[in-house]
Design a protein around this motif. Structure first.
Motif, PDB file in Angstrom:
ATOM      1  N   GLN A 179       0.770  -1.144   0.402  1.00  0.00           N
ATOM      2  CA  GLN A 179       0.044  -0.326   0.062  1.00  0.00           C
ATOM      3  C   GLN A 179       0.854   1.648  -0.414  1.00  0.00           C
ATOM      4  O   GLN A 179       0.372   2.194  -0.699  1.00  0.00           O
ATOM      5  N   VAL A 180       2.324   1.743   0.865  1.00  0.00           N
ATOM      6  CA  VAL A 180       3.049   2.545   1.234  1.00  0.00           C
ATOM      7  C   VAL A 180       3.869   2.214   0.167  1.00  0.00           C
ATOM      8  O   VAL A 180       3.890   4.009  -1.143  1.00  0.00           O
ATOM      9  N   SER A 181       4.617   1.239  -0.715  1.00  0.00           N
ATOM     10  CA  SER A 181       5.326   1.798  -2.275  1.00  0.00           C
ATOM     11  C   SER A 181       4.381   2.130  -3.284  1.00  0.00           C
ATOM     12  O   SER A 181       4.815   2.243  -4.185  1.00  0.00           O
ATOM     13  N   SER A 182       2.862   1.783  -2.896  1.00  0.00           N
ATOM     14  CA  SER A 182       2.184   1.733  -4.427  1.00  0.00           C
ATOM     15  C   SER A 182       1.928   3.667  -4.785  1.00  0.00           C
ATOM     16  O   SER A 182       1.766   4.135  -5.666  1.00  0.00           O
ATOM     17  N   GLN A 183       2.255   3.921  -3.530  1.00  0.00           N
ATOM     18  CA  GLN A 183       2.144   5.186  -3.586  1.00  0.00           C
ATOM     19  C   GLN A 183       3.402   6.197  -3.594  1.00  0.00           C
ATOM     20  O   GLN A 183       2.988   7.189  -3.604  1.00  0.00           O
ATOM     21  N   VAL A 184       4.289   5.589  -3.775  1.00  0.00           N
ATOM     22  CA  VAL A 184       5.613   6.256  -4.358  1.00  0.00           C
ATOM     23  C   VAL A 184       6.610   5.306  -4.529  1.00  0.00           C
ATOM     24  O   VAL A 184       7.261   4.668  -4.243  1.00  0.00           O
ATOM     25  N   PRO A 185       5.909   4.512  -5.929  1.00  0.00           N
ATOM     26  CA  PRO A 185       6.726   3.995  -6.545  1.00  0.00           C
ATOM     27  C   PRO A 185       8.519   3.571  -6.834  1.00  0.00           C
ATOM     28  O   PRO A 185       8.883   5.273  -7.201  1.00  0.00           O
ATOM     29  N   GLU A 186       9.198   3.337  -6.836  1.00  0.00           N
ATOM     30  CA  GLU A 186      10.808   3.504  -7.567  1.00  0.00           C
ATOM     31  C   GLU A 186      11.807   3.953  -5.984  1.00  0.00           C
ATOM     32  O   GLU A 186      12.640   4.925  -6.482  1.00  0.00           O
ATOM     33  N   VAL A 187      10.263   4.323  -4.968  1.00  0.00           N
ATOM     34  CA  VAL A 187      11.727   5.289  -3.907  1.00  0.00           C
ATOM     35  C   VAL A 187      12.241   3.575  -2.957  1.00  0.00           C
ATOM     36  O   VAL A 187      11.042   3.239  -2.785  1.00  0.00           O
ATOM     37  N   LYS A 188      13.625   4.562  -2.574  1.00  0.00           N
ATOM     38  CA  LYS A 188      14.083   3.228  -1.593  1.00  0.00           C
ATOM     39  C   LYS A 188      12.857   2.843   0.145  1.00  0.00           C
ATOM     40  O   LYS A 188      13.277   4.172   0.678  1.00  0.00           O
ATOM     41  N   LEU A 189      12.273   1.727   0.205  1.00  0.00           N
ATOM     42  CA  LEU A 189      11.485   2.223   1.584  1.00  0.00           C
ATOM     43  C   LEU A 189      12.186   1.143   2.276  1.00  0.00           C
ATOM     44  O   LEU A 189      12.585   0.171   1.834  1.00  0.00           O
ATOM     45  N   MET A 190      12.806   1.418   4.144  1.00  0.00           N
ATOM     46  CA  MET A 190      13.134   0.511   4.386  1.00  0.00           C
ATOM     47  C   MET A 190      12.378   0.656   5.279  1.00  0.00           C
ATOM     48  O   MET A 190      11.471   1.449   5.930  1.00  0.00           O
ATOM     49  N   PHE A 191      12.205  -0.478   6.912  1.00  0.00           N
ATOM     50  CA  PHE A 191      12.097  -0.210   7.858  1.00  0.00           C
ATOM     51  C   PHE A 191      12.367  -0.998   9.295  1.00  0.00           C
ATOM     52  O   PHE A 191      13.260  -1.200   8.949  1.00  0.00           O
ATOM     53  N   MET A 192      11.809  -0.437   9.980  1.00  0.00           N
ATOM     54  CA  MET A 192      12.505  -1.102  11.422  1.00  0.00           C
ATOM     55  C   MET A 192      12.683  -1.722  12.182  1.00  0.00           C
ATOM     56  O   MET A 192      11.105  -2.200  12.537  1.00  0.00           O
ATOM     57  N   LYS A 193      13.092  -2.892  11.903  1.00  0.00           N
ATOM     58  CA  LYS A 193      13.302  -4.384  13.293  1.00  0.00           C
ATOM     59  C   LYS A 193      13.104  -4.008  14.416  1.00  0.00           C
ATOM     60  O   LYS A 193      13.230  -3.093  15.174  1.00  0.00           O
ATOM     61  N   SER A 194      12.635  -4.923  15.233  1.00  0.00           N
ATOM     62  CA  SER A 194      12.531  -4.710  16.281  1.00  0.00           C
ATOM     63  C   SER A 194      13.364  -4.869  17.514  1.00  0.00           C
ATOM     64  O   SER A 194      13.830  -5.266  18.559  1.00  0.00           O
ATOM     65  N   ASP A 195      15.177  -6.142  16.631  1.00  0.00           N
ATOM     66  CA  ASP A 195      16.218  -5.669  17.388  1.00  0.00           C
ATOM     67  C   ASP A 195      17.088  -4.122  16.537  1.00  0.00           C
ATOM     68  O   ASP A 195      18.592  -3.793  17.015  1.00  0.00           O
ATOM     69  N   GLY A 196      16.461  -2.993  16.365  1.00  0.00           N
ATOM     70  CA  GLY A 196      16.704  -1.718  16.430  1.00  0.00           C
ATOM     71  C   GLY A 196      17.509  -1.702  14.862  1.00  0.00           C
ATOM     72  O   GLY A 196      18.643  -0.798  14.820  1.00  0.00           O
ATOM     73  N   GLY A 197      18.165  -2.721  14.017  1.00  0.00           N
ATOM     74  CA  GLY A 197      18.136  -2.141  12.892  1.00  0.00           C
ATOM     75  C   GLY A 197      17.492  -2.060  11.117  1.00  0.00           C
ATOM     76  O   GLY A 197      15.688  -2.297  11.986  1.00  0.00           O
ATOM     77  N   LEU A 198      18.109  -1.264  10.419  1.00  0.00           N
ATOM     78  CA  LEU A 198      17.108  -0.909   9.654  1.00  0.00           C
ATOM     79  C   LEU A 198      16.543  -2.620   8.794  1.00  0.00           C
ATOM     80  O   LEU A 198      17.834  -2.884   8.100  1.00  0.00           O
ATOM     81  N   THR A 199      15.873  -2.347   7.670  1.00  0.00           N
ATOM     82  CA  THR A 199      16.136  -3.656   6.507  1.00  0.00           C
ATOM     83  C   THR A 199      15.446  -3.115   4.887  1.00  0.00           C
ATOM     84  O   THR A 199      13.873  -2.332   5.070  1.00  0.00           O
ATOM     85  N   ASP A 200      15.614  -3.695   4.484  1.00  0.00           N
ATOM     86  CA  ASP A 200      14.984  -3.408   2.518  1.00  0.00           C
ATOM     87  C   ASP A 200      13.044  -4.236   3.322  1.00  0.00           C
ATOM     88  O   ASP A 200      13.082  -4.745   3.893  1.00  0.00           O
ATOM     89  N   ALA A 201      12.639  -2.889   2.966  1.00  0.00           N
ATOM     90  CA  ALA A 201      11.074  -3.198   2.839  1.00  0.00           C
ATOM     91  C   ALA A 201      10.300  -5.294   2.492  1.00  0.00           C
ATOM     92  O   ALA A 201       9.873  -5.671   3.176  1.00  0.00           O
ATOM     93  N   GLU A 202      11.095  -4.866   1.698  1.00  0.00           N
ATOM     94  CA  GLU A 202      10.565  -6.987   0.725  1.00  0.00           C
ATOM     95  C   GLU A 202      11.221  -7.641   1.924  1.00  0.00           C
ATOM     96  O   GLU A 202      10.805  -8.478   1.555  1.00  0.00           O
ATOM     97  N   LYS A 203      12.544  -7.731   2.699  1.00  0.00           N
ATOM     98  CA  LYS A 203      12.637  -8.421   4.061  1.00  0.00           C
ATOM     99  C   LYS A 203      12.005  -8.303   5.236  1.00  0.00           C
ATOM    100  O   LYS A 203      12.584  -8.895   6.252  1.00  0.00           O
TER     101      LYS A 203
END
Length: 703
Positions: A244-268
């Motif tokens: 849903q988010v990526s469809s609003q901002v296609p081709e933008v690098k999207l990263m999420f915060m994990k529970s361990d305090g590190g970032l990861t790419d959205a697809e992972k």
């Protein structure tokens, strides 16, 4: 270009953006009540913005709406992705789905005879005196038992019955269940059967297949199984939100915060990594900004609208393997965060004899009574009653149209009615400020107890620590919390009100790997451990993007830890992996002595598991240095003097705007320091000073 960091909380969504686009800045300067804009070196600007997480009358997703508001893009127009460099965010989407049991339908595949293993669990009784045991609802809807089985030594007792398991899975899939969790006995060590069943599920068409040896490659069937089920239950929810988010901002690098305090790419980004996504950003932000301010012993205190999160830091992020969240046992590395249901939105009530604060929250809709949506009295309202929140300095984002200030009148009316009811019930005379102060005292005690659990009860003397206070409501009670705990210093970053979002921008990309060992520690075991560490490090490196740190010259750091315990016990402690067994034993003894007060040198040490973390260190925004403009010793004039109720009396209290303070200023309590995103209350026995990095340091006043 625009860098965009967001934390979607239970009440507010916090947004921090970095940009060099002068057109955006010029437009936002026309809305000083809505946006905080701070200049940085190298022609960069920081934009700070808050909006309600739930406002169905205005928007469907707060993060996308925040992006549109900053860029000035109306709802019907597409967002130009080429102007956005990266979006880094934490989300409570999966957490809320777990709490509310709104995840996807899941089938559990487990060994024959263990159909109810996860329901039985460990037979823990959280309330030992409860006469009626209420078990948490299971996340899986159906169970398939398979004959396949290994023994504890890897000998195959029964092979996979391909035809039967395919028939059973097809039958379940035809009912509309698309998520499959595969959990087999000893699957963490001998995963062949799990892999075979996973291939069958994929052939049938299950869209989400979570396999225990991939999700949590550790011993303990129950917690490993629960973790796998949680992953199958939540990952589809996350995938839909990410899409849903990526469809609003296609081709933008999207990263999420994990529970361990590190970032990861959205697809992972997976369900098992998402439970503490938002709070983890706060811990990272608190630690990194505190270290920049010169503090290395840190208690983080994040008081938001719905809950309060606290954590302990002494050189490295503390993580725990075993945790229980919303009735689900998890066995993956997560930041050691203690969360309690106490925040600005915690509902206040009186049951005829005692004050109660929470655990229920008014959330963002309807929100506290002062939010003009018909909500109940909350902690926020109590602080308005006491004069610690002055509505005229609070963002005007309330009411149905989202443009009205806080409503002080309804707060006075509701507290007056509550006080009259309490007087009639108890026969004792109260005043509305005394009642509000009593509720705040209860909330403060609850939050202080949460800090004690992660500090004093683990052998740490927190009188030498700094209390890093953040979150929208944190500054209102910081001094009271520190007084209760005997702490002497409080640190407040200029972005303390949105530090969880700012932490997304300060975080590194991290890949963690953990594997079980369960062998006695000996010098002969060291080469085997070294081999496992190397294998885990290679695997973690594959998750990162090696091209990025080569192109952008980002450094990579590796942390290698052993989780040790005494033989016959279940409590593990994490120590650095060394090739010298004596150094490992000495470090474990120090940690055990500090935590439990004793050591047992005659007992054998067991290596329960190995933890490896590869850290790709990212470029982070620099903080500006501000210079003093007024003569030394001259402090700014207050905006006004208001009445504030604390220590059972009213005080004439000056109100200062934070941006008016100068480096070197010392302001004695009582005082109120207002920002566009939060309010800081300086209690009578405290004083506050501003540093050249625009950091506020609160210290006990010497009187």
């Amino acid at each position: 270009m625009l860098k965009f960091f967001a934390d979607r909380g239970g009440t507010f969504t916090d947004i921090v953006a970095l940009t060099d686009n002068q057109d955006i800045i010029n437009r936002l300067l026309n809305y000083p009540q809505r946006f905080l804009i701070v200049p940085l070196p190298d022609q960069q600007w920081v934009i700070v913005y808050k909006l309600l997480s739930e406002n169905p009358d205005q928007y469907t997703d707060a993060v996308i709406q925040g992006l549109r508001d900053i860029m000035g893009i109306p709802p019907q127009q597409s967002i130009p992705g080429q102007t956005i460099e990266v979006i880094k965010m934490g989300t409570t989407v999966a957490t809320n789905a777990l709490l509310e049991r709104h995840g996807d339908r899941v089938v559990l595949v487990i060994n024959k005879g263990f159909k109810d293993a996860l329901r039985i669990g460990y037979q823990n009784r959280p309330n030992i005196f409860a006469r009626q045991i209420i078990l948490p609802t299971m996340l899986y809807e159906a169970v398939i038992e398979v004959d396949a089985r290994y023994d504890a030594h890897g000998n195959e007792l029964f092979p996979v019955n391909y035809q039967k398991i395919k028939c059973d899975l097809q039958t379940i899939h035809q009912t509309g269940i698309d998520s499959c969790a595969i959990v087999l006995m000893h699957g963490d060590r001998y995963p062949t059967h799990e892999q075979e069943i996973g291939k069958i599920a994929e052939e049938i068409g299950f869209t989400q297949i979570s396999i225990s040896h991939q999700v949590s490659p550790l011993m303990k069937l129950v917690s490993r199984g629960d973790t796998t089920v949680v992953d199958a239950y939540l990952t589809p929810i996350l995938r839909r939100y990410v899409n849903q988010v990526s469809s609003q901002v296609p081709e933008v690098k999207l990263m999420f915060m994990k529970s361990d305090g590190g970032l990861t790419d959205a697809e992972k980004f997976q369900g098992k990594d998402s439970i503490l996504s938002g709070p983890a950003g706060g811990i990272v932000g608190a630690v990194q900004t505190s270290k920049r301010a010169g503090f290395n012993l840190i208690i983080t205190f994040d008081m938001g609208g719905t809950s309060t999160d606290v954590a302990h830091f002494k050189g490295e992020y503390e993580r725990q393997l075993d945790s229980e969240i919303a009735g689900a046992r998890m066995r993956v590395p997560v930041l050691a965060i203690n969360t309690i249901a106490a925040g600005g939105g915690s509902i206040l009530s009186f049951d005829g004899s005692t004050y109660r604060v929470g655990p229920e929250s008014a959330g963002s809709n309807p929100g506290p009574a002062s939010y003009r949506r018909g909500g109940p009295l909350t902690v926020t309202d109590a602080n308005i009653m006491l004069g610690k929140i002055q509505p005229q300095y609070f963002p005007a984002v309330f009411g149905n149209d989202g443009q009205l200030p806080l409503d002080r009148e309804i707060v006075l009316e509701k507290f007056t009615n509550l006080t009259q009811n309490m007087t009639l019930t108890t026969g004792k005379s109260f005043s509305p400020p005394q009642v509000a102060s009593g509720f705040i005292a209860i909330a403060v005690e609850n939050m202080a107890n949460a800090i004690k659990k992660i500090s004093l009860q683990r052998g740490y003397d927190i009188s030498e620590y700094v209390l890093c206070c953040f979150g929208g409501a944190g500054g209102q009670v910081a001094c009271l919390i520190a007084d209760t705990l005997g702490m002497k210093k409080i640190f407040l970053h200029p972005f303390a009100g949105v530090l969880s979002a700012y932490g997304m921008g300060l975080a590194d990309v991290r890949a963690t790997r953990v594997t079980g060992v369960e062998k006695p520690l000996s010098q002969s075991l060291i080469p085997q451990l070294q081999e496992l560490v190397t294998r885990l490090e290679i695997s973690a490196n594959q998750e990162l993007n090696p091209a990025e740190h080569q192109v952008n010259h980002l450094s990579v750091r590796v942390i290698k830890n052993l989780n040790l315990k005494y033989e016959g016990t279940n409590s593990t402690l994490s120590v650095d992996f060394r090739n010298d067994i004596e150094l490992i034993q000495q470090q474990f003894a120090r940690e055990h002595k500090s935590r439990y007060g004793f050591i047992q040198p005659e007992k054998t040490l067991i290596v329960e598991s190995i933890f490896v973390e590869v850290i790709q260190q990212m470029d982070t925004p620099e903080e500006p240095i501000i210079s003093r403009q007024l003569p030394q010793g001259q402090i700014p004039q207050p905006l006004e003097v208001v009445e504030l109720f604390t220590a059972n009396r009213w005080w004439h209290t000056p109100v200062y705007r934070r941006e008016d303070l100068q480096p070197g200023d010392i302001i004695p309590g009582t005082a109120i320091i207002v920002e566009k995103i939060s309010t800081i209350v300086v209690e009578p026995n405290w004083q506050v000073k501003l540093t050249e990095r625009n950091h506020l340091i609160l210290e006990r006043a010497e009187r």
